[in-house]
Design a protein around this motif. Sequence first.
Motif, PDB file in Angstrom:
ATOM      1  N   ALA A 345      50.081  45.385  53.793  1.00  0.00           N
ATOM      2  CA  ALA A 345      48.913  45.358  52.905  1.00  0.00           C
ATOM      3  C   ALA A 345      48.871  46.546  51.935  1.00  0.00           C
ATOM      4  O   ALA A 345      48.613  46.358  50.738  1.00  0.00           O
ATOM      5  CB  ALA A 345      47.628  45.292  53.736  1.00  0.00           C
ATOM      6  N   PRO A 346      49.125  47.784  52.382  1.00  0.00           N
ATOM      7  CA  PRO A 346      49.102  48.896  51.408  1.00  0.00           C
ATOM      8  C   PRO A 346      50.163  48.762  50.321  1.00  0.00           C
ATOM      9  O   PRO A 346      49.896  49.077  49.156  1.00  0.00           O
ATOM     10  CB  PRO A 346      49.342  50.135  52.285  1.00  0.00           C
ATOM     11  N   ARG A 347      51.352  48.279  50.705  1.00  0.00           N
ATOM     12  CA  ARG A 347      52.393  48.137  49.686  1.00  0.00           C
ATOM     13  C   ARG A 347      52.032  47.040  48.687  1.00  0.00           C
ATOM     14  O   ARG A 347      52.246  47.188  47.485  1.00  0.00           O
ATOM     15  CB  ARG A 347      53.742  47.844  50.327  1.00  0.00           C
ATOM     16  N   LEU A 348      51.481  45.945  49.171  1.00  0.00           N
ATOM     17  CA  LEU A 348      51.070  44.879  48.255  1.00  0.00           C
ATOM     18  C   LEU A 348      49.997  45.370  47.294  1.00  0.00           C
ATOM     19  O   LEU A 348      50.019  45.033  46.096  1.00  0.00           O
ATOM     20  CB  LEU A 348      50.571  43.669  49.046  1.00  0.00           C
ATOM     21  N   ALA A 349      49.066  46.167  47.801  1.00  0.00           N
ATOM     22  CA  ALA A 349      48.012  46.702  46.938  1.00  0.00           C
ATOM     23  C   ALA A 349      48.609  47.593  45.853  1.00  0.00           C
ATOM     24  O   ALA A 349      48.191  47.550  44.682  1.00  0.00           O
ATOM     25  CB  ALA A 349      46.997  47.473  47.771  1.00  0.00           C
ATOM     26  N   TYR A 350      49.586  48.407  46.230  1.00  0.00           N
ATOM     27  CA  TYR A 350      50.268  49.272  45.254  1.00  0.00           C
ATOM     28  C   TYR A 350      51.002  48.447  44.203  1.00  0.00           C
ATOM     29  O   TYR A 350      50.882  48.686  42.992  1.00  0.00           O
ATOM     30  CB  TYR A 350      51.210  50.200  46.006  1.00  0.00           C
ATOM     31  N   LEU A 351      51.755  47.440  44.651  1.00  0.00           N
ATOM     32  CA  LEU A 351      52.538  46.637  43.714  1.00  0.00           C
ATOM     33  C   LEU A 351      51.649  45.829  42.778  1.00  0.00           C
ATOM     34  O   LEU A 351      51.998  45.623  41.609  1.00  0.00           O
ATOM     35  CB  LEU A 351      53.478  45.709  44.478  1.00  0.00           C
ATOM     36  N   ARG A 352      50.528  45.359  43.270  1.00  0.00           N
ATOM     37  CA  ARG A 352      49.653  44.570  42.407  1.00  0.00           C
ATOM     38  C   ARG A 352      49.272  45.332  41.145  1.00  0.00           C
ATOM     39  O   ARG A 352      49.106  44.735  40.083  1.00  0.00           O
ATOM     40  CB  ARG A 352      48.387  44.149  43.170  1.00  0.00           C
ATOM     41  N   HIS A 353      49.168  46.657  41.254  1.00  0.00           N
ATOM     42  CA  HIS A 353      48.710  47.445  40.113  1.00  0.00           C
ATOM     43  C   HIS A 353      49.821  48.190  39.388  1.00  0.00           C
ATOM     44  O   HIS A 353      49.686  48.455  38.186  1.00  0.00           O
ATOM     45  CB  HIS A 353      47.641  48.439  40.570  1.00  0.00           C
ATOM     46  N   PHE A 354      50.908  48.511  40.083  1.00  0.00           N
ATOM     47  CA  PHE A 354      51.864  49.442  39.488  1.00  0.00           C
ATOM     48  C   PHE A 354      53.296  48.916  39.415  1.00  0.00           C
ATOM     49  O   PHE A 354      54.177  49.644  38.958  1.00  0.00           O
ATOM     50  CB  PHE A 354      51.835  50.773  40.257  1.00  0.00           C
ATOM     51  N   SER A 355      53.544  47.701  39.805  1.00  0.00           N
ATOM     52  CA  SER A 355      54.887  47.146  39.682  1.00  0.00           C
ATOM     53  C   SER A 355      55.303  47.067  38.217  1.00  0.00           C
ATOM     54  O   SER A 355      54.500  46.727  37.341  1.00  0.00           O
ATOM     55  CB  SER A 355      54.940  45.744  40.292  1.00  0.00           C
ATOM     56  N   LEU A 356      56.569  47.364  37.959  1.00  0.00           N
ATOM     57  CA  LEU A 356      57.092  47.213  36.605  1.00  0.00           C
ATOM     58  C   LEU A 356      57.040  45.759  36.132  1.00  0.00           C
ATOM     59  O   LEU A 356      57.034  45.500  34.925  1.00  0.00           O
ATOM     60  CB  LEU A 356      58.530  47.724  36.538  1.00  0.00           C
ATOM     61  N   SER A 357      57.013  44.829  37.064  1.00  0.00           N
ATOM     62  CA  SER A 357      56.893  43.416  36.690  1.00  0.00           C
ATOM     63  C   SER A 357      55.513  43.086  36.138  1.00  0.00           C
ATOM     64  O   SER A 357      55.335  42.064  35.475  1.00  0.00           O
ATOM     65  CB  SER A 357      57.198  42.514  37.896  1.00  0.00           C
ATOM     66  N   ASP A 358      54.545  43.918  36.435  1.00  0.00           N
ATOM     67  CA  ASP A 358      53.210  43.834  35.845  1.00  0.00           C
ATOM     68  C   ASP A 358      52.621  42.436  35.953  1.00  0.00           C
ATOM     69  O   ASP A 358      52.195  41.846  34.956  1.00  0.00           O
ATOM     70  CB  ASP A 358      53.247  44.282  34.371  1.00  0.00           C
ATOM     71  N   ARG A 359      52.573  41.927  37.171  1.00  0.00           N
ATOM     72  CA  ARG A 359      52.011  40.594  37.355  1.00  0.00           C
ATOM     73  C   ARG A 359      50.505  40.552  37.081  1.00  0.00           C
ATOM     74  O   ARG A 359      49.939  39.463  36.936  1.00  0.00           O
ATOM     75  CB  ARG A 359      52.296  40.094  38.772  1.00  0.00           C
ATOM     76  N   LEU A 360      49.865  41.712  36.999  1.00  0.00           N
ATOM     77  CA  LEU A 360      48.429  41.688  36.690  1.00  0.00           C
ATOM     78  C   LEU A 360      48.155  41.286  35.248  1.00  0.00           C
ATOM     79  O   LEU A 360      47.009  41.020  34.877  1.00  0.00           O
ATOM     80  CB  LEU A 360      47.760  43.023  37.030  1.00  0.00           C
ATOM     81  N   ARG A 361      49.223  41.203  34.429  1.00  0.00           N
ATOM     82  CA  ARG A 361      49.001  40.790  33.036  1.00  0.00           C
ATOM     83  C   ARG A 361      48.444  39.376  32.939  1.00  0.00           C
ATOM     84  O   ARG A 361      47.872  39.007  31.906  1.00  0.00           O
ATOM     85  CB  ARG A 361      50.306  40.895  32.246  1.00  0.00           C
ATOM     86  N   TYR A 362      48.594  38.586  33.990  1.00  0.00           N
ATOM     87  CA  TYR A 362      48.062  37.223  33.983  1.00  0.00           C
ATOM     88  C   TYR A 362      46.544  37.191  34.163  1.00  0.00           C
ATOM     89  O   TYR A 362      45.942  36.118  34.043  1.00  0.00           O
ATOM     90  CB  TYR A 362      48.697  36.402  35.110  1.00  0.00           C
ATOM     91  N   TYR A 363      45.926  38.329  34.455  1.00  0.00           N
ATOM     92  CA  TYR A 363      44.523  38.324  34.860  1.00  0.00           C
ATOM     93  C   TYR A 363      43.578  38.968  33.840  1.00  0.00           C
ATOM     94  O   TYR A 363      42.368  39.020  34.077  1.00  0.00           O
ATOM     95  CB  TYR A 363      44.376  39.041  36.215  1.00  0.00           C
ATOM     96  N   TRP A 364      44.097  39.414  32.710  1.00  0.00           N
ATOM     97  CA  TRP A 364      43.222  40.080  31.741  1.00  0.00           C
ATOM     98  C   TRP A 364      42.156  39.153  31.174  1.00  0.00           C
ATOM     99  O   TRP A 364      41.098  39.618  30.718  1.00  0.00           O
ATOM    100  CB  TRP A 364      44.043  40.681  30.597  1.00  0.00           C
TER     101      TRP A 364
END
Length: 434
Positions: A345-364
């Motif tokens: 869970a902590p790693r997933l939380a980190y990746l959701r915000h800081f991965s170079l793949s930037d999957r959060l771009r789908y949520y703006w």
Amino acid sequence: MQDTLTRAPASQLSTIFARNRAGERQGVYSVCCAHPLVIRAALELARDRDQVAVIESTCNQVNQDGGYTGMTPQVFADQVRATAAEVGLAADRLVLGGDHLGPQPWRALPAEQAMAKAVTMIEHYARAGYGKLHLDCSMACADDPQALSDATIAARAARLAAAAEAALGAADPRPVYIVGTEVPAPGGMGEGHEIDPTAPASVRETWRAHEQAFAETQLHDALTRVVAIVVQPGLDFGNEDVVHFAPGGAADLADTVLDLDRAVYEAHSTDYQLPGAYTALVDMHFAILKVGPAATFALREAIYALELIARELPGWHAGLSVRDALEAAMLRDPKHWASHYHGDAPRLAYLRHFSLSDRLRYYWTEPQVAAAADALFGFLDGHALPLPLISQYLPQHALAVAAGTLPPTATALATATVQASLAPYADACGTHAA
């Protein structure tokens, strides 16, 4: 070579590519993004650098059904053109591109049904005036074998080109086409993934298959506007790591493109490379450099920093923070990231915000996220942000603010952060002065 840029944007691309093949340092970078601030930043940079701006949307972002942005090709095109007019970029300096146009959004359907949807989609793209169309029919549909032959991929691409040409009727200007499909898996490279440049023999076979398919479809004029082929130069990025471009490993590949009539290479997943890599790529005839998540990654960096600045200012009484809104949206609808991120869970939380793949771009565009971002910018743009806080949270811009060359506003700082991610591309591509 004498510059002969015309007012037809697609013709401008053809001229730039011809100059590249002749040995000039000429290329374009294509910003594939639907975020308004990123698009505006890219258009302003093109205006300031005297370059042609290429703004792209993918088949998943924008299609006749709305895609994940909710926009049709016409709506996206209208918005980008309006922004270009607002920032003072001449209409003949903007090229709209469609990326990976093919059956990808409907690949769970049988091939004929998926291709029928893809035909409708490319008709919409053509009628909306997109000048650069990447034909990608490499993906298997529900009743296809797992791997498609070059002949099948090329035949389907020619079918899409025929639909685009027919949709335009006698209208001009006509689009240029990009073929080829050798790109990394969506979401970036996986752990332990080997990244090898495309074999020259594969380039020749892909080009030959498309030439034959276009000829068999009587697309003789459109064939002259197939100006580039997508290949793998030997670079990629993952969640935390980057495979950097090694020019020596791509030397044979670079030489091969000169054996193809009028073609240059298009390179995908060029994000996060060292600045010198972009110059080397352009010099080796990778004259189209795709920018993916790097631009929205930079935007996210700026917004998170601005949120920290806001917390230090009097009068800031935020409800839901942008970061918290994004986290809630990603947890509520994990389909855009769950298959790309792995760990506890902590790693997933980190990746959701800081991965170079930037999957959060789908949520703006999620309503709560958009409302939180609007509230942040609405508050901060009413203030001249203090230099000490800019130095603390956006230190890369402190000198420009101190010198008076960058306004100390939230929008200006976010724009400058995005433009810094695009600047190495612009540096490598040269000016496109008429």
